[in-house]
Write an enzyme that holds these catalytic residues in place. Structure first.
Site, mmCIF file in Angstrom:
data_model
loop_
_atom_site.group_PDB
_atom_site.id
_atom_site.type_symbol
_atom_site.label_atom_id
_atom_site.label_comp_id
_atom_site.label_asym_id
_atom_site.label_seq_id
_atom_site.Cartn_x
_atom_site.Cartn_y
_atom_site.Cartn_z
ATOM 1 N N ARG A 13 0.744 -1.110 0.011
ATOM 2 C CA ARG A 13 -0.145 0.108 0.059
ATOM 3 C C ARG A 13 0.582 1.201 0.125
ATOM 4 O O ARG A 13 2.146 1.027 0.531
ATOM 5 C CB ARG A 13 -0.863 -0.050 1.197
ATOM 6 C CG ARG A 13 -2.061 1.056 1.238
ATOM 7 C CD ARG A 13 -3.185 0.637 2.430
ATOM 8 N NE ARG A 13 -4.151 1.481 2.672
ATOM 9 C CZ ARG A 13 -4.988 2.017 1.622
ATOM 10 N NH1 ARG A 13 -5.032 1.462 0.365
ATOM 11 N NH2 ARG A 13 -5.914 2.695 1.825
ATOM 12 N N THR A 46 -11.316 0.506 -7.640
ATOM 13 C CA THR A 46 -10.286 -0.057 -7.200
ATOM 14 C C THR A 46 -10.479 -1.581 -7.827
ATOM 15 O O THR A 46 -11.440 -1.416 -8.635
ATOM 16 C CB THR A 46 -10.391 -0.472 -5.400
ATOM 17 O OG1 THR A 46 -9.985 0.839 -4.944
ATOM 18 C CG2 THR A 46 -9.625 -1.408 -5.125
ATOM 19 N N THR A 84 -5.204 -0.594 -6.112
ATOM 20 C CA THR A 84 -6.034 0.694 -6.389
ATOM 21 C C THR A 84 -5.337 1.876 -6.621
ATOM 22 O O THR A 84 -4.160 2.162 -6.070
ATOM 23 C CB THR A 84 -6.700 0.844 -4.863
ATOM 24 O OG1 THR A 84 -7.753 1.983 -5.022
ATOM 25 C CG2 THR A 84 -5.811 1.096 -3.605
ATOM 26 N N ASN A 88 -7.193 4.585 -5.326
ATOM 27 C CA ASN A 88 -8.182 5.086 -4.642
ATOM 28 C C ASN A 88 -9.353 5.504 -5.445
ATOM 29 O O ASN A 88 -10.285 4.610 -5.829
ATOM 30 C CB ASN A 88 -7.688 6.022 -3.805
ATOM 31 C CG ASN A 88 -8.873 6.342 -2.482
ATOM 32 O OD1 ASN A 88 -9.455 5.689 -2.229
ATOM 33 N ND2 ASN A 88 -8.781 7.454 -1.961
ATOM 34 N N ASP A 108 -7.598 8.428 2.125
ATOM 35 C CA ASP A 108 -8.125 7.228 2.867
ATOM 36 C C ASP A 108 -7.705 7.473 4.497
ATOM 37 O O ASP A 108 -7.856 6.751 5.243
ATOM 38 C CB ASP A 108 -7.533 5.921 2.522
ATOM 39 C CG ASP A 108 -8.648 5.234 1.494
ATOM 40 O OD1 ASP A 108 -9.702 5.874 1.257
ATOM 41 O OD2 ASP A 108 -8.075 4.167 1.035
ATOM 42 N N SER A 129 -7.445 0.993 5.125
ATOM 43 C CA SER A 129 -7.913 0.239 3.799
ATOM 44 C C SER A 129 -9.291 -0.481 4.162
ATOM 45 O O SER A 129 -9.002 -1.334 5.161
ATOM 46 C CB SER A 129 -7.138 -0.250 2.906
ATOM 47 O OG SER A 129 -7.413 -0.966 1.877
ATOM 48 N N SER A 130 -9.901 -0.371 2.928
ATOM 49 C CA SER A 130 -11.043 -1.569 3.177
ATOM 50 C C SER A 130 -10.810 -2.664 2.182
ATOM 51 O O SER A 130 -11.501 -3.797 2.060
ATOM 52 C CB SER A 130 -12.492 -1.066 2.361
ATOM 53 O OG SER A 130 -12.776 0.067 3.288
ATOM 54 N N GLY A 154 -14.450 -0.970 -4.279
ATOM 55 C CA GLY A 154 -15.907 -0.383 -3.677
ATOM 56 C C GLY A 154 -15.638 0.328 -2.610
ATOM 57 O O GLY A 154 -16.742 0.633 -1.972
HETATM 58 N N1 GLY Z 1 -8.709 3.055 -1.403
HETATM 59 C C1 GLY Z 1 -9.782 2.139 -1.052
HETATM 60 C C2 GLY Z 1 -9.174 1.186 0.088
HETATM 61 O O1 GLY Z 1 -7.906 1.266 0.190
HETATM 62 O O2 GLY Z 1 -9.997 1.082 0.648
#
Ligand code: GLY
Length: 575
Positions: free
Chosen positions: A106, A381, A399, A401, A422, A451-452, A472
């Site tokens: 990331r 993403t 991603t 983002n 984020d 992050s999701s 998403g």
């Molecule tokens: N940018 C989407 C995530 O990391 O959740």
């Protein structure tokens, strides 16, 4: 030479490609002993050329990591809204011998990042500053992450993995109607960035149409440099120098040292024992592990299978459980670096038992705080899944983002992320996804934003049974959850598990969003009567999944019918 090799590599697979999204299955060896050894491999991604690129690598004897690397680079060319060199991602990998890894590549906050860098003179978050332009970009990790994944676990020569992407960038590819629409919607944004305007707007300024060829010369050259120099191409030298110069000129804070010092992290995989299965999930800064563990534990013992997935009680209970999990996520999770909080405490059985006891169907629990206005959600993403002939499995979510990230393109032809959004620009105030987060996700130099992204591997009897994930924003978490429930609680077949209607509820805003036309009248009425605010949304998620079909003895690669991906399964290959 290179181009010819790439074209030859693809021919057999291109020939068996299906024109539309959906499942494509090949005949593979039945699983007799719980191991996946000897069955054909599979790839599912959001873009057909990328899926074919990954399948070609498997055909040539590459393993799941090799194929995933090829898919990742191909998506950077053919799916520029989310596939990337200038972003980051998460990779879950299970080796054929059953060892699991979570590689976190990331983005990180640049050295010059400050906690208040997106606050205006009145201390109010400036959403534009954290989402648009060079100042919104974190230090990218994708190239270094994919390179290190290959160094640790790959098998084929590195340069082979870049060939499909180089070919697609230099020779171009025919865009789909969806891609044309995606590019046309960004016309104004692209026109404000010189490089993006040159590459992403046709030279005669007309709109893109289905079938147009998108050629990316600078990106092709960058990919050649990466093929030649590996991660060094993104650590030092001309690409980094030009990117940093563009960042400075555009008001950004990226430095050469940020690129030189970037490091991916191998993190613990969190294993959740559930329903006779083992789920392998990503730990912080992913919120996947904590979210899934909490929600699945909260729902334990509820008669969901009896009610069915369309029943209002099912939907309400899941919504209550996900809202509670989002509350903890937003308050307590962030980059574990320098963390003064043990995220494992959120999985304490007594704590979750109490949550389970307070859960009631036919009941709506409003959030504790006042609501911020829900912002528009970006869903850009992308996720791809791979299994190889020896049972190795990879799930990657990657991603920029937002769609096309910060909407600025480096001189070397790749978009930069806007991952800094984020972070909690100001703890307590909503970001672009409506997520209101706490101090654990505050901006600090070198930290990763929460992050999701939630890649998941499912094991049954010690063998990989499913590989999936989704884009998403926060809906990634509820999408992944619903695919799990659809397949393993409601017993849907692989395609139906992905196709089934989705909904999403996070703590703030408190609405339960559901896919338009996909919540039946009775459920709608019941939820309304219980006081649950509802809203329609066109679609949620884009799951690219691979499931093992025990009865048929084959892999099923399923690309979400909501978008235009492609799942491919290779025929049996004996090793
Ligand atoms: N940018 C989407 C995530 O990391 O959740």
């Amino acid at each position: 030479m290179l181009l010819a090799a790439a074209a030859v590599l693809w021919l057999p697979l291109a020939a068996c490609m299906q024109p539309h999204s959906g499942a494509v299955t090949g005949s593979v060896q039945p699983i007799a002993d719980g191991s996946a050894t000897g069955i054909g491999g599979a790839v599912a991604s959001s873009e057909a050329n990328a899926t074919v690129a990954g399948s070609g690598i498997l055909e040539r004897g590459g393993n799941a990591v090799d194929a995933a690397v090829a898919v990742g680079f191909a998506l950077a060319v053919t799916y520029p809204a989310a596939g990337n060199l200038g972003g980051g991602g998460f990779m879950l990998y299970r080796t054929p011998s059953g060892i699991s890894f979570f590689l976190d590549f990331r983005e990180i906050a640049p050295t010059a990042a400050r906690a208040d860098m997106y606050l205006d003179a009145n201390g109010i978050p400036d959403a534009a500053a954290s989402t648009r332009g060079w100042r919104a970009a974190g230090v990218p990790g994708s190239v270094i992450g994919l390179y290190q994944a290959h160094q640790k676990w790959g098998r084929l020569p590195w340069t082979d993995l870049l060939k499909p992407a180089i070919h697609l960038a230099e020779q171009g590819f025919h865009i789909t109607a969806r891609q044309a629409d995606s590019l046309n919607r960004q016309h104004l944004a692209f026109s404000q960035d010189p490089m993006a305007a040159r590459v992403m707007i046709p030279s005669d300024q007309r709109s893109w149409s289905e079938g147009d060829r998108l050629v990316q010369v600078e990106l092709g050259a960058t990919l050649r440099a990466i093929a030649e120099s590996g991660e060094d191409a993104m650590r030092k030298g001309p690409i980094v120098e030009r990117t940093v110069a563009a960042s400075i000129a555009g008001g950004g804070v990226l430095s050469a040292a940020d690129f030189a010092n970037y490091e991916p992290v191998v993190r613990p995989v969190h294993r959740i024992e559930w329903n006779g299965l083992a789920l392998l999930t990503a730990t912080p800064p992913s919120s996947g592990a904590v979210f899934l563990h909490q929600v699945l534990s909260t729902l334990e013992g509820q008669p969901l299978a009896e009610w069915g997935f369309r029943d209002a009680r099912t939907i309400q209970l899941i919504g209550e459980a996900t809202a509670a999990a989002f509350r903890d996520r937003n308050r307590y999770l962030g980059d574990p670096a320098g963390f003064d909080f043990q995220w494992e405490l959120l999985l304490d059985p007594a704590y979750l038992a109490e949550r389970r006891r307070s859960l009631r169907p036919e009941h709506y629990t409003p959030p504790a705080a006042d609501l911020p206005a829900p912002p528009i959600e970006s869903t850009e993403t992308t996720h791809f899944s791979v299994v190889d002939a020896n049972g190795g499995a990879v799930a990657v979510t990657t991603t920029l983002n937002g769609s096309y990230g910060a909407k600025v393109m480096a001189p070397d032809g790749f978009f930069l992320n806007n991952e800094m959004d984020d972070f909690a620009a100001q703890p307590g105030v909503a970001n672009q996804f409506g997520l209101v987060q706490g101090r654990y996700n505050a901006i600090a130099a070198g930290r990763r934003p929460l992050s999701s992204m939630s890649p998941v591997l499912v094991l049954r009897d010690g063998a990989v049974d499913a590989v999936f994930g989704s884009p998403g924003g926060p809906t990634i978490l509820t999408t992944v959850l619903q695919v799990l429930l659809n397949r393993y609680v409601f017993g849907l077949d692989p395609q139906a598990a992905v196709r089934a209607p989705r909904f999403h509820r996070q703590d703030l805003p408190p609405v339960l969003r559901f896919e338009a036309g996909r919540l039946d009248r009775h459920a709608n009425q019941a939820l309304d009567e219980w006081g649950q605010p509802l809203s329609r949304t066109p679609s949620i998620g884009d799951v690219n999944a691979i499931f093992r079909d025990l009865e048929a003895g084959e892999w099923r690669a399923v690309a979400d019918p909501r978008r235009s991906g492609l799942g491919l399964v290779l025929p049996l290959r004996k090793n």
